[in-house]
Motif scaffolding. Structure first.
Motif: not given
Length: 138
Positions: A65-78
């Motif tokens: 919610m604060n715009g940072t990248i968490g584990p799920r966003a990292e999974a999407s990037q991969s």
């Protein structure tokens, strides 16, 4: 040519596709995957890409919610890197904060049972991700 929308979960992959004019997104299916085993059912995705003559993929990226990248966003990037290498198509990472919650609320308000919601929630989230992207184009 159409655009494919994807919502990556740990167990399922929601899939949506645009119409040829790129105005609307329609849900296609929910594909069972095994993220831990890196089994993303790329064969099925390949079939859909050919069937719908897809030229671009929009993949949901669930930022915090604060715009940072968490584990799920990292999974999407991969996963985006895997898609780019496999299909040689542009992959757009689209901020999808709260899309699954919004899809759930929409299904609840439509009085869809919990069991049926579980089957279509990721597909609905993919529709919302893709529709958001399509709306930004117009």
């Amino acid at each position: 040519m159409r655009i494919l929308g994807l919502d990556l979960g740990t167990k399922t992959l929601g899939v949506a596709v645009s119409d040829e004019l790129r105005w609307t997104a329609q849900g296609i299916e929910t594909i069972k995957i095994n993220e831990e085993g890196r089994d993303y059912q790329l064969g099925r995705l390949s079939e859909l890409i050919k069937q719908y003559e897809v030229e671009k993929i929009v993949l949901g990226m669930p930022k915090n919610m604060n715009g940072t990248i968490g584990p799920r966003a990292e999974a999407s990037q991969s996963f985006a890197e895997i898609l780019t290498k496999k299909f040689n198509l542009p992959v757009i990472l689209w901020d999808e904060r709260l899309t699954t919650m919004a899809a759930e609320k929409m299904l609840i308000s439509a009085d869809v049972s919990r069991k049926k919601r579980k089957k279509v929630i990721d597909k609905m989230a993919a529709v919302m991700i893709l529709q958001g992207y399509l709306d930004s184009l117009n």
